[in-house]
Design an enzyme around this catalytic site. Structure first.
Site, PDB file in Angstrom:
ATOM      1  N   LYS A   1      61.627  34.630  25.076  1.00  0.00           N
ATOM      2  CA  LYS A   1      60.636  33.664  25.590  1.00  0.00           C
ATOM      3  C   LYS A   1      59.447  33.532  24.635  1.00  0.00           C
ATOM      4  O   LYS A   1      59.000  32.433  24.352  1.00  0.00           O
ATOM      5  CB  LYS A   1      60.116  34.087  26.970  1.00  0.00           C
ATOM      6  CG  LYS A   1      61.149  34.065  28.062  1.00  0.00           C
ATOM      7  CD  LYS A   1      60.502  34.157  29.430  1.00  0.00           C
ATOM      8  CE  LYS A   1      59.635  35.387  29.610  1.00  0.00           C
ATOM      9  NZ  LYS A   1      60.402  36.659  29.680  1.00  0.00           N
TER      10      LYS A   1
ATOM     11  N   ARG B   1      56.380  34.007  37.799  1.00  0.00           N
ATOM     12  CA  ARG B   1      57.256  35.168  37.811  1.00  0.00           C
ATOM     13  C   ARG B   1      57.597  35.571  39.236  1.00  0.00           C
ATOM     14  O   ARG B   1      58.236  36.596  39.448  1.00  0.00           O
ATOM     15  CB  ARG B   1      56.518  36.318  37.156  1.00  0.00           C
ATOM     16  CG  ARG B   1      57.181  36.869  35.897  1.00  0.00           C
ATOM     17  CD  ARG B   1      56.363  38.050  35.534  1.00  0.00           C
ATOM     18  NE  ARG B   1      56.720  38.868  34.458  1.00  0.00           N
ATOM     19  CZ  ARG B   1      56.334  38.741  33.202  1.00  0.00           C
ATOM     20  NH1 ARG B   1      55.676  37.674  32.826  1.00  0.00           N
ATOM     21  NH2 ARG B   1      56.614  39.653  32.329  1.00  0.00           N
TER      22      ARG B   1
ATOM     23  N   ARG C   1      61.789  46.000  19.515  1.00  0.00           N
ATOM     24  CA  ARG C   1      60.711  45.035  19.293  1.00  0.00           C
ATOM     25  C   ARG C   1      59.461  45.704  18.711  1.00  0.00           C
ATOM     26  O   ARG C   1      59.035  46.758  19.154  1.00  0.00           O
ATOM     27  CB  ARG C   1      60.373  44.364  20.628  1.00  0.00           C
ATOM     28  CG  ARG C   1      59.399  43.224  20.492  1.00  0.00           C
ATOM     29  CD  ARG C   1      59.601  42.181  21.546  1.00  0.00           C
ATOM     30  NE  ARG C   1      59.243  42.608  22.884  1.00  0.00           N
ATOM     31  CZ  ARG C   1      59.370  41.838  23.948  1.00  0.00           C
ATOM     32  NH1 ARG C   1      59.861  40.624  23.828  1.00  0.00           N
ATOM     33  NH2 ARG C   1      59.036  42.285  25.138  1.00  0.00           N
TER      34      ARG C   1
ATOM     35  N   ARG D   1      54.583  47.723  21.946  1.00  0.00           N
ATOM     36  CA  ARG D   1      53.762  47.498  23.141  1.00  0.00           C
ATOM     37  C   ARG D   1      54.027  48.609  24.152  1.00  0.00           C
ATOM     38  O   ARG D   1      55.167  49.055  24.292  1.00  0.00           O
ATOM     39  CB  ARG D   1      54.137  46.148  23.763  1.00  0.00           C
ATOM     40  CG  ARG D   1      53.343  45.002  23.186  1.00  0.00           C
ATOM     41  CD  ARG D   1      53.870  43.665  23.612  1.00  0.00           C
ATOM     42  NE  ARG D   1      54.395  43.634  24.988  1.00  0.00           N
ATOM     43  CZ  ARG D   1      55.018  42.596  25.507  1.00  0.00           C
ATOM     44  NH1 ARG D   1      55.210  41.518  24.790  1.00  0.00           N
ATOM     45  NH2 ARG D   1      55.468  42.622  26.739  1.00  0.00           N
TER      46      ARG D   1
ATOM     47  N   ARG E   1      61.078  47.197  33.965  1.00  0.00           N
ATOM     48  CA  ARG E   1      60.730  45.775  33.805  1.00  0.00           C
ATOM     49  C   ARG E   1      61.932  44.883  34.079  1.00  0.00           C
ATOM     50  O   ARG E   1      61.809  43.816  34.681  1.00  0.00           O
ATOM     51  CB  ARG E   1      60.200  45.515  32.389  1.00  0.00           C
ATOM     52  CG  ARG E   1      58.787  46.040  32.204  1.00  0.00           C
ATOM     53  CD  ARG E   1      58.314  45.863  30.790  1.00  0.00           C
ATOM     54  NE  ARG E   1      58.174  44.482  30.402  1.00  0.00           N
ATOM     55  CZ  ARG E   1      58.199  44.064  29.135  1.00  0.00           C
ATOM     56  NH1 ARG E   1      58.381  44.925  28.160  1.00  0.00           N
ATOM     57  NH2 ARG E   1      58.047  42.791  28.856  1.00  0.00           N
TER      58      ARG E   1
HETATM   59  P1  AMP Z   1      54.873  39.821  29.436  1.00  0.00           P
HETATM   60  O1  AMP Z   1      54.142  39.901  28.158  1.00  0.00           O
HETATM   61  O2  AMP Z   1      55.111  38.415  29.896  1.00  0.00           O
HETATM   62  O3  AMP Z   1      56.137  40.653  29.456  1.00  0.00           O
HETATM   63  O4  AMP Z   1      53.913  40.469  30.555  1.00  0.00           O
HETATM   64  C1  AMP Z   1      53.443  41.776  30.451  1.00  0.00           C
HETATM   65  C2  AMP Z   1      52.953  42.279  31.797  1.00  0.00           C
HETATM   66  O5  AMP Z   1      51.882  41.430  32.282  1.00  0.00           O
HETATM   67  C3  AMP Z   1      53.990  42.250  32.910  1.00  0.00           C
HETATM   68  O6  AMP Z   1      54.832  43.400  32.894  1.00  0.00           O
HETATM   69  C4  AMP Z   1      53.091  42.185  34.162  1.00  0.00           C
HETATM   70  O7  AMP Z   1      52.503  43.443  34.428  1.00  0.00           O
HETATM   71  C5  AMP Z   1      51.979  41.261  33.704  1.00  0.00           C
HETATM   72  N1  AMP Z   1      52.287  39.831  33.982  1.00  0.00           N
HETATM   73  C6  AMP Z   1      52.489  38.844  33.063  1.00  0.00           C
HETATM   74  N2  AMP Z   1      52.740  37.662  33.643  1.00  0.00           N
HETATM   75  C7  AMP Z   1      52.700  37.894  34.994  1.00  0.00           C
HETATM   76  C8  AMP Z   1      52.902  37.083  36.146  1.00  0.00           C
HETATM   77  N3  AMP Z   1      53.211  35.783  36.036  1.00  0.00           N
HETATM   78  N4  AMP Z   1      52.788  37.664  37.361  1.00  0.00           N
HETATM   79  C9  AMP Z   1      52.474  38.971  37.499  1.00  0.00           C
HETATM   80  N5  AMP Z   1      52.298  39.814  36.449  1.00  0.00           N
HETATM   81  C10 AMP Z   1      52.395  39.285  35.202  1.00  0.00           C
END
Ligand code: AMP
Length: 253
Positions: free
Chosen positions: A36, A111, A157, A190, A201
């Site tokens: 993504k 999400r 990653r 990360r 996750r």
């Molecule tokens: P990502 O970089 O998109 O994988 O997001 C990293 C973390 O941010 C996730 O594991 C969640 O803890 C939080 N997060 C990101 N987007 C959302 C969302 N739309 N709703 C809830 N938590 C989010």
């Protein structure tokens, strides 16, 4: 000479057209590791619209230790979702910025089904008067990748702390081990890409995000694309879908 000038003129006018075209909201769906982030960057560069990544926005709050950042830090480090109202608030702020008025790519949002329902209502409320709605409903692109390939991808990653570029030690390594090709920064893993957090996750994704895809599916708004192809081929497929929809919308179909 005239040929080159003509090419430059055509190039400049198609770039100008690109800058004026309404693209609308694009939602990229897919589990962590499906590509993504990489695809959002390619699509936003192609259409010159912003990428709105809730993960990036939240990480920035954590980095700056804002009240929101302090509140969500632990949840994020455990790979859990941040409460809907907090995420919806930061998305609303971001989508009202002037650079998002021709369109935007949402990465990591919605999400949860509640967030998807909220987004539809928000877009209607914000864009109804501009005449853009209902064409301003999101194009939903779902990237599909096999579970074991996802595990490999995420574990490999590496991210650049300076420019945000994403590498993969297996499939897209930097030229020099652990160093960013662009700015020479030391790459990092990360916190939530660590092995023990990855399975959580992916499980969270299955449990909470699948209903989002199902929600859009019921509305007939999902395009599923095989994310297990070379990056450029995936981008080309997404662009093809977006152009098709944008053309249909402008013809009032
Ligand atoms: P990502 O970089 O998109 O994988 O997001 C990293 C973390 O941010 C996730 O594991 C969640 O803890 C939080 N997060 C990101 N987007 C959302 C969302 N739309 N709703 C809830 N938590 C989010």
């Amino acid at each position: 000479m005239a040929g080159i000038l003509e090419q430059e003129r055509v190039g400049a006018s198609s770039m100008a057209e690109q800058l004026l075209r309404n693209i609308g909201p694009i939602v990229l769906l897919g589990p962590p590791g499906a590509g993504k982030g990489t695809q959002s960057k390619n699509i936003t560069q192609h259409y010159r619209i912003p990428q709105v990544s809730t993960g990036d926005l939240l990480r920035e709050h954590v980095r700056q230790a804002t009240p929101l950042g302090v509140e969500v830090k632990e949840l994020m480090a455990r790979g859990e979702l941040v409460p809907d109202h907090l995420v919806c608030d930061i998305v609303a702020w971001r989508l009202r910025e002037p650079d998002a008025q021709r369109g935007f790519v949402l990465d990591g949002f919605p999400r949860a089904q509640k967030q998807a329902v909220w987004l539809d209502a928000f877009l209607k409320f914000e864009f109804f008067e501009t005449g853009k709605w209902p064409a301003w409903l999101p194009i939903v692109v779902r990237l599909q990748v096999d579970y074991n390939k996802l595990l490999l991808r995420i574990a490999g990653r590496r991210t650049c702390p300076t420019c945000g570029r994403i590498y993969n030690v297996h499939s897209q390594p930097p030229l020099v081990n652990e160093i960013c090709d662009v700015d020479g920064s030391k790459l990092f893993i990360r916190d939530d890409d660590r092995e023990e957090v990855i399975r959580e996750r992916l499980a969270t994704y299955e449990r909470q995000t699948k209903p989002v895809a199902d929600y859009y599916e019921r509305l007939g708004r999902v395009v599923t694309i095989d994310g297990d192809q070379p990056v450029d081929e995936v981008t080309a497929r997404i662009v093809q879908e977006i152009d098709g929809r944008a053309a249909a919308a402008s013809e009032g179909k």
